[in-house]
Design a protein around this motif. Structure first.
Motif, short mmCIF file in Angstrom:
data_model
loop_
_atom_site.label_atom_id
_atom_site.label_comp_id
_atom_site.label_asym_id
_atom_site.label_seq_id
_atom_site.Cartn_x
_atom_site.Cartn_y
_atom_site.Cartn_z
N LEU A 73 32.69 -0.58 24.97
CA LEU A 73 32.70 -0.49 23.54
C LEU A 73 32.79 -2.08 23.51
CD1 LEU A 73 31.77 1.23 21.19
CD2 LEU A 73 34.05 1.52 19.92
N ASP A 74 31.64 -2.77 22.25
CA ASP A 74 31.48 -3.88 21.98
C ASP A 74 31.04 -3.61 20.70
OD1 ASP A 74 31.28 -6.84 21.68
OD2 ASP A 74 29.34 -6.42 21.14
N THR A 75 31.78 -3.82 19.46
CA THR A 75 31.89 -3.56 17.94
C THR A 75 31.39 -4.97 17.78
OG1 THR A 75 34.14 -4.25 17.70
CG2 THR A 75 33.38 -1.57 18.67
N GLN A 76 30.50 -5.32 17.17
CA GLN A 76 29.77 -6.29 15.83
C GLN A 76 29.33 -6.25 14.46
OE1 GLN A 76 29.07 -9.64 17.69
NE2 GLN A 76 29.75 -8.87 19.58
N ASN A 77 30.29 -7.48 13.19
CA ASN A 77 29.30 -6.22 11.70
C ASN A 77 28.44 -7.56 11.56
OD1 ASN A 77 32.39 -5.95 11.39
ND2 ASN A 77 33.28 -8.80 11.44
N LYS A 78 27.92 -6.17 10.94
CA LYS A 78 25.89 -5.77 10.70
C LYS A 78 25.82 -6.31 8.56
CE LYS A 78 24.47 -6.31 14.60
NZ LYS A 78 23.96 -7.75 15.68
N THR A 79 24.85 -6.59 8.82
CA THR A 79 24.82 -6.82 7.00
C THR A 79 23.58 -6.40 7.14
OG1 THR A 79 26.06 -8.84 6.34
CG2 THR A 79 24.60 -7.45 4.99
N ASP A 80 23.12 -5.07 6.38
CA ASP A 80 21.49 -4.13 5.87
C ASP A 80 21.52 -4.83 4.88
OD1 ASP A 80 19.33 -2.78 5.86
OD2 ASP A 80 20.26 -0.82 6.69
N VAL A 81 20.13 -5.70 4.66
CA VAL A 81 19.97 -6.04 3.22
C VAL A 81 17.97 -5.47 2.89
CG1 VAL A 81 19.11 -8.04 1.19
CG2 VAL A 81 21.39 -8.18 3.03
N ARG A 82 18.03 -4.63 2.03
CA ARG A 82 17.29 -3.84 1.20
C ARG A 82 17.14 -4.18 0.00
NH1 ARG A 82 16.85 2.02 4.66
NH2 ARG A 82 17.94 1.04 6.54
N THR A 83 15.81 -4.69 -0.45
CA THR A 83 15.11 -5.10 -1.17
C THR A 83 14.17 -3.30 -2.04
OG1 THR A 83 12.63 -6.36 -0.51
CG2 THR A 83 15.35 -7.51 -1.64
N TYR A 84 13.64 -3.34 -2.68
CA TYR A 84 12.40 -2.64 -3.54
C TYR A 84 12.18 -2.15 -5.40
CZ TYR A 84 17.23 -0.09 -5.34
OH TYR A 84 18.37 0.11 -5.46
N GLN A 85 11.84 -2.15 -5.98
CA GLN A 85 11.17 -2.45 -6.77
C GLN A 85 11.32 -0.83 -7.56
OE1 GLN A 85 9.90 -4.91 -8.37
NE2 GLN A 85 10.49 -5.98 -5.68
N THR A 86 11.41 -0.83 -9.21
CA THR A 86 12.30 -0.14 -10.22
C THR A 86 11.79 0.29 -11.22
OG1 THR A 86 13.91 -0.34 -10.80
CG2 THR A 86 13.98 0.61 -8.92
N PRO A 87 10.93 0.92 -11.55
CA PRO A 87 10.03 0.90 -12.68
C PRO A 87 10.43 0.53 -14.02
CG PRO A 87 9.99 3.56 -12.55
CD PRO A 87 10.25 2.01 -11.28
N THR A 88 10.52 -0.72 -15.19
CA THR A 88 11.25 -0.31 -16.56
C THR A 88 10.89 0.31 -17.33
OG1 THR A 88 11.55 -3.23 -15.28
CG2 THR A 88 12.16 -3.01 -17.60
N MET A 89 11.55 1.45 -18.26
CA MET A 89 11.31 1.94 -18.96
C MET A 89 10.42 0.81 -20.40
SD MET A 89 11.40 4.97 -17.64
CE MET A 89 10.98 5.62 -18.75
N GLY A 90 9.93 0.80 -20.54
CA GLY A 90 9.63 0.79 -22.25
C GLY A 90 8.18 0.30 -22.37
N MET A 91 7.67 -0.64 -22.99
CA MET A 91 6.22 -0.39 -23.02
C MET A 91 4.83 -0.32 -22.41
SD MET A 91 6.48 -0.35 -26.63
CE MET A 91 4.42 -0.74 -26.74
N GLY A 92 3.72 0.09 -21.89
CA GLY A 92 3.27 0.52 -21.94
C GLY A 92 3.18 1.58 -20.27
N MET A 93 4.31 2.38 -20.90
CA MET A 93 4.59 3.81 -19.95
C MET A 93 4.18 4.55 -19.81
SD MET A 93 6.26 3.65 -16.88
CE MET A 93 7.19 5.61 -16.06
#
Length: 209
Positions: A102-122
């Protein structure tokens, strides 16, 4: 403002080989297999464990108890016996030697996503809040509102489970099965899960059957 959510997986004191345990509903991960094309696997009748089998290596080497090692060995033996091979304790009489690592490796999962900002125009849409063609625009008009970028960062340990079949005369591996999965902290005492995953690993051993 960018919000980061970080999940750190600590070194596990209670070990669970996700590769052997069926972590997902669809079953154990499918192994990647390679083998010596000109090797005569039809002559193989007996198999024994290699003396150095069961090593844990890598960035996050985890301690296995004797009980956990026995579960893995038992599962591999179970799968091979069901394939018609005889497991023997005397390695000097075996046609092939089984070794797992068993070989173990440290990994990093980076994800970006867009979320709406509540306010004018909604919710302006085509006809205001309730009119025209976008009656429910107050709830689903994402393009009417500015967005912000959210970042999710997760650190995890990836395990690579390697099974080698070693020819004692050649002193080389003639068959290898490899599976990869994220390691989890859940500990299972269900030998049946180990057996099912080991059966998946040896589904194409020997080659051509």
């Amino acid at each position: 403002m960018i919000n980061s959510s970080v999940t750190l997986l600590r070194a596990l004191t209670v070990f669970s080989v996700s590769i052997l345990l069926a972590a997902c509903a669809s079953g154990p991960p499918k192994p990647t297999v390679d083998y010596k094309a000109d090797y005569d696997f039809s002559a193989v009748k007996t198999i024994a464990f290699y003396r150095n089998s069961g090593e844990v290596l890598g960035d996050n080497p985890m301690q296995l108890s004797d009980i956990q090692r026995d579960r893995i060995d038992e599962a591999l033996s179970y799968a091979l016996t069901n394939r018609g091979f005889q497991m023997v304790t005397d390695a000097s009489t075996a046609d092939l030697l089984l070794s797992w690592t068993l070989d173990t490796q440290n990994k990093t999962d980076v994800r970006t996503y867009q979320t709406p900002t509540m306010g004018m125009g909604m919710g302006r849409g085509y006809g205001g809040y309730y009119g025209g063609y976008n009656r429910y625009s107050a709830y689903n008009c994402w393009n009417c509102s500015p967005t912000r970028t959210e970042v999710s960062v997760q650190n995890y340990t990836q395990g690579t489970f390697i099974v080698d079949m070693i020819d004692p005369e050649l002193k080389k591996s003639v068959w290898r099965g490899v599976t990869q999965s994220r390691l989890k902290g859940q500990h299972s005492e269900d030998q049946g899960k180990y057996n099912a995953a080991a059966t998946a690993i040896f589904a194409s051993f020997p080659p051509g059957r």
